[in-house]
Design a protein around this motif. Structure first.
Motif, PDB file in Angstrom:
ATOM      1  N   VAL A  70       1.907  -1.732   7.247  1.00  0.00           N
ATOM      2  CA  VAL A  70       2.637  -3.570   7.924  1.00  0.00           C
ATOM      3  C   VAL A  70       2.697  -4.485   6.198  1.00  0.00           C
ATOM      4  N   ARG A  71       3.415  -5.325   5.907  1.00  0.00           N
ATOM      5  CA  ARG A  71       3.555  -6.006   5.619  1.00  0.00           C
ATOM      6  C   ARG A  71       4.010  -7.262   5.889  1.00  0.00           C
ATOM      7  N   ALA A  72       3.634  -8.349   5.275  1.00  0.00           N
ATOM      8  CA  ALA A  72       3.963  -9.768   5.666  1.00  0.00           C
ATOM      9  C   ALA A  72       5.933 -10.298   5.421  1.00  0.00           C
ATOM     10  N   HIS A  73       6.507 -11.541   6.269  1.00  0.00           N
ATOM     11  CA  HIS A  73       7.301 -11.807   5.387  1.00  0.00           C
ATOM     12  C   HIS A  73       7.625 -12.035   4.349  1.00  0.00           C
TER      13      HIS A  73
ATOM     14  N   ILE B 109      -1.870  -7.695   8.834  1.00  0.00           N
ATOM     15  CA  ILE B 109      -1.011  -6.626   7.889  1.00  0.00           C
ATOM     16  C   ILE B 109      -2.087  -5.342   7.210  1.00  0.00           C
ATOM     17  N   GLY B 110      -1.164  -5.310   6.521  1.00  0.00           N
ATOM     18  CA  GLY B 110      -1.829  -3.350   5.588  1.00  0.00           C
ATOM     19  C   GLY B 110      -2.592  -2.564   6.605  1.00  0.00           C
ATOM     20  N   GLN B 111      -1.771  -2.743   7.900  1.00  0.00           N
ATOM     21  CA  GLN B 111      -1.884  -1.552   8.722  1.00  0.00           C
ATOM     22  C   GLN B 111      -1.053  -0.262   8.630  1.00  0.00           C
ATOM     23  N   PRO B 112      -1.457   0.762   8.697  1.00  0.00           N
ATOM     24  CA  PRO B 112      -0.766   1.958   8.559  1.00  0.00           C
ATOM     25  C   PRO B 112      -0.243   2.105   9.450  1.00  0.00           C
ATOM     26  N   MET B 113       1.200   2.614  10.465  1.00  0.00           N
ATOM     27  CA  MET B 113       2.322   2.775  11.428  1.00  0.00           C
ATOM     28  C   MET B 113       3.287   3.997  10.539  1.00  0.00           C
ATOM     29  N   ARG B 114       3.250   4.587  11.859  1.00  0.00           N
ATOM     30  CA  ARG B 114       4.113   6.170  12.231  1.00  0.00           C
ATOM     31  C   ARG B 114       5.285   5.408  13.032  1.00  0.00           C
TER      32      ARG B 114
END
Length: 442
Positions: A99-102, A334-339
């Motif tokens: 996840v990254r910020a817009h 922010i920075g959380q890994p996601m599937r």
């Protein structure tokens, strides 16, 4: 000359009878042994065990008439099975990303000065709204600058008014003198009038600049967001290039997802201006342990080039309200890994095989018309838990869900309604026959 024969030797006719006796002994003794062995074999053939030295080691065999007839039937296998039915299946692509910020911004000051106040909204992790004052720079010098520019503007306006009056008086003087020709610009003081007007314009600009600089002593938030890290402290001298802190927007977050060339055979990402994927059709889940939540997202666009190292195409997905400020969902970091699970094309009339029930590499054990049939399949699509295929399987086939590696092709099989241990042995061969079952075709 006469030959004398000793008196102790036998007569000549006895030399012929001795070899004959020896010959008979060599024939009769082996023959007797063979006959005894044959007789013993036939006498013992009726016994399973032998009586030796008074110990009973066996019992009499049953005759052919007392034996039970042996069945020529093959052993019946018993197994649990699931029916296979053709159905439509939507391919689900698997991907993952962070996840990254817009919007992510390093906040800087536009004026020089000493920090006189820091807002509580400008702390690490704090939320803020657009227009909120995050910190203030000492405005004393800028108030003075504003007052000075305003005084200069007043003088310029006064000078401009005087020049206009002088120009008007010069025209009256020219007419009173009786000159017939038109007065020149110098007579009418037009250059002096233009200079005075320009001075007013310049002074006005100075005042406006002083007002802006004074306003810039209050550093405001450019959007709704959150503070990532504050980099300055109270009383610190800062300039126009001094980073004050890092902030990011909270309206929505983005996830950069890689797709392989195999994935692109079943999914076409948005490529044209203004085009985007179906809203909230992507399901996200966290890779972090302890967070069993799901979020919905939308693919906004695809990058215009393949990655040089992996030769993958990256697509950008959007997750609205990531910090759950306007909803009851779980917040995202922010920075959380996601599937990510991305629905792709739909396959028509295919069979779905659970990978755990396959008997080998691309091989399944089917039950067709009451007998086993091993079938090699050609997967159309394969996932972590399933294999999707179309050819070779017929309507009405069942898939054996027990591990029977030695079940032969064509062996009769009974489908169990349950999986109780007493209903089958460890190798799947039936202990008893008589339950309702699918019988093999004759």
């Amino acid at each position: 000359m006469a030959i004398s024969i000793p008196s102790n030797q036998p007569p000549p006719h006895q030399f012929k009878s001795i070899p004959l006796v020896r010959l008979l002994l060599h024939i009769l003794i082996p023959s007797a042994i063979i006959l005894i062995g044959v007789g013993g074999y036939f006498s013992l053939k009726k016994l399973v065990h032998i009586n030796v030295f008074g110990m009973e080691l066996g019992e009499e065999k049953k005759t052919l008439s007392t034996r039970k007839p042996q069945s020529n039937k093959r052993p019946m296998f018993r197994t649990k099975a699931m029916p296979l039915e053709a159905q439509d299946y939507t391919i689900k692509l698997r991907s993952q990303g962070e996840v990254r910020a817009h919007n992510a911004t390093t906040l800087t000051a536009q004026v020089n000065g000493r920090i006189s106040n820091i807002s509580g909204k400008f702390e690490d992790g704090a939320f803020f709204s657009k227009g909120d004052i995050l910190l203030e720079i000492d405005p004393a010098d800028y108030n003075t600058e504003l007052a000075s520019s305003q005084a200069q503007l007043a003088r310029a306006k006064a000078n401009f008014a005087q020049e206009k009056a002088r120009a008007k008086q010069a025209l009256l003087n020219w007419k009173d003198a009786g000159f017939k020709e038109e007065p020149s610009d110098l007579v009418l003081r037009k250059p002096q009038l233009q200079e005075a007007e320009a001075t007013v314009t310049s002074a006005t600009s100075s005042v406006q600049r002083a007002i802006r600089n004074l306003e810039r002593t209050k550093v405001r938030a450019p959007y709704d967001g959150r503070v990532s890290k504050r980099r300055v402290g109270l009383g610190q001298q800062v300039g126009g290039s001094t980073p004050l802190g890092d902030i990011f927007s909270t309206d929505f977050a983005e996830v950069r997802l890689p797709l392989t060339t195999r994935d692109l055979q079943y999914y076409t990402p948005p490529q044209k201006p203004g085009e985007h994927g179906k809203k909230n059709n992507i399901t996200f889940s966290s890779i972090l342990t302890g967070i069993d939540k799901h979020w919905q997202g939308t693919i906004l666009r695809a990058e215009g080039e393949l990655d040089e190292k992996s030769r993958q195409l990256f697509v950008i997905a959007r997750i609205d309200d990531p910090f759950a400020l306007n909803s009851q969902s779980h917040p995202i970091y922010i920075g959380q890994p996601m599937r990510a699970t991305i629905p792709a094309v739909m396959l028509k009339k295919v069979f779905i095989i659970p990978r755990a029930y396959m008997s080998g590499l691309n091989e399944v054990l089917l039950i067709r018309e009451g007998t086993f049939k091993r079938l090699s399949i050609d997967p159309i699509w394969s996932g972590d838990d399933i294999v999707v295929t179309r050819g070779g399987i017929q309507e009405g086939d069942h898939l054996s869900i027990d591990r029977l590696p030695y079940a032969p092709d064509g062996a009769p099989v009974e489908i169990l309604a349950d999986d109780k241990p007493e209903n089958r042995t460890t190798n799947g061969v039936s202990k008893r026959i008589g339950k309702k079952r699918i019988r093999p075709a004759k």
